[in-house]
Write a protein that holds these residues in place. Sequence first.
Motif, short mmCIF file in Angstrom:
data_model
loop_
_atom_site.label_atom_id
_atom_site.label_comp_id
_atom_site.label_asym_id
_atom_site.label_seq_id
_atom_site.Cartn_x
_atom_site.Cartn_y
_atom_site.Cartn_z
N GLY A 110 3.94 2.76 -3.43
CA GLY A 110 5.15 1.91 -4.01
C GLY A 110 4.42 0.57 -4.14
N VAL A 137 12.20 5.97 -4.42
CA VAL A 137 12.36 4.33 -4.43
C VAL A 137 12.67 3.99 -5.68
CG1 VAL A 137 10.35 4.05 -2.72
CG2 VAL A 137 9.84 4.58 -5.22
N SER A 195 7.67 8.56 -4.46
CA SER A 195 6.71 7.48 -4.01
C SER A 195 6.08 8.41 -2.67
CB SER A 195 6.98 6.26 -3.59
OG SER A 195 5.98 5.67 -2.98
N ASN A 202 11.48 1.07 -6.81
CA ASN A 202 10.18 0.11 -7.35
C ASN A 202 8.91 0.83 -7.05
OD1 ASN A 202 11.86 -1.96 -8.10
ND2 ASN A 202 12.01 -2.76 -6.08
N PRO A 203 8.46 2.01 -7.80
CA PRO A 203 7.40 2.70 -7.60
C PRO A 203 5.97 1.98 -8.00
CG PRO A 203 8.20 3.39 -9.71
CD PRO A 203 9.02 2.37 -9.04
N ARG A 204 4.92 2.40 -7.34
CA ARG A 204 3.37 2.00 -7.83
C ARG A 204 3.45 2.76 -9.11
NH1 ARG A 204 -1.50 2.18 -4.13
NH2 ARG A 204 -0.06 1.13 -2.80
#
Lengths: 167, 249
Positions: free
Chosen positions: A78, B195, B147, B197-199
């Motif tokens: 995340g 999620v 995520s 807001n993922p990476r």
Amino acid sequence: MLRHSLEYTCDTLGIPLSELEDTAVLVLPENVDCAPSPTDLYDTADSIELAKAFKSQGVSCKTAFDLKVRPSVKDRRGVDIWVGVIWLVQNTALPIALGVLSNWLTGKLRADGSDRVANSPGASNPMIHTEIRIEDTAGQSRIQFDGPVAVLLNVLAALSDDRGPKK
Amino acid sequence: MIETDLDQLPSSSGDLAQTVLRWIELWQDAMNQREFTRAAEIVIAAIRRHIIGTEEWRSLGAARFHRDLRVVLNGLRDLSNLCHVVAEDAWLETPHMVERAWDLLHDAEDRLNYSGLELEFRESCLHLVDQAREAIQARFGAGLYTSWEVAFDWAECTVCKLDIRACEHLPGQWYDDQICSIHPIGLRPLAVALVENPRDPRCRIWPWNKREKGPDESGIIVECPIYIIFDPEGPEDGGMVVDLDDLRG
């Protein structure tokens, strides 16, 4: 022994307190207080980077790994930043340690290098999960923080003003 | 401006550098004429030429420049392919095209932003990326993402091969001709979270991803990515032109 004391943590890690002599900052796994044994501890990629930032800036910093414990590493995909426990052990090193921490966080906000997340929906305002412990002559202060990086930067700036040299 | 960087190369590599530069000019011409397939073919050829030439270039130094150039060329291929997909009238009604465009726009963006090269056409490229993203977000919203959480036994430094916690190398920094990064050893998946807001935005759950019921009546989403290995330098064969017929199926 108090749960959040240096003595308790050294006992958990299986090291003598004397190992922390001359140490200004500890960057420890987030589960350092609750892991059943040292083999259950885990660092994060962020905590590894932060410890390296302290060391590269000349701050005497130790991690569990430096203390001969071998935590595994946890990676969460995340945008949030997970840095475990940042323990400011030496009051005299506080201004520079807070400065390094602020600079590192500001760099993370820029999202550069191989870890670009600039256009991830929450990337402009990532959250940070950490606990900051500050030792001084009056005792220990603890800040458990799960919130926006930008807010923590303000907290650190206020701490620097409060604890820095008075004009 | 790419010529500025090419000027920094040793003169004996000038022929290769000029060749790549000429290819980029050809690519720009094709893009300006909206010949996106040809643009992709040109840049794929340039990547292959660059890969062949890299060993010779490496011996002349400037390894970081060559890595950055290869990343940029891959980004231009991604952008050509993205334009190729979104030029289709019905691309937003075609799930595979939307998925591919979403991946391509992030690949292109990551690569064009990643490179340390100064490119005078970067902004116009990223504008095309933004247009595609806005079209997808207008139709499908900001999205929900997977995520994953993993643990690994230790983290190897790609420069010295020691545990990254035991060396002085800093991730993201260059050391001679190598970039320091963390290489996980002994990977164990722990959990997958949903999620906002993922990476990695490529791990997106789309409305058409199949939903099934588990044995305990819990909901299961199948056929969505939980982890994508993204190599900025791209494949050794230079990649390929996207086949729209494959995406229509």
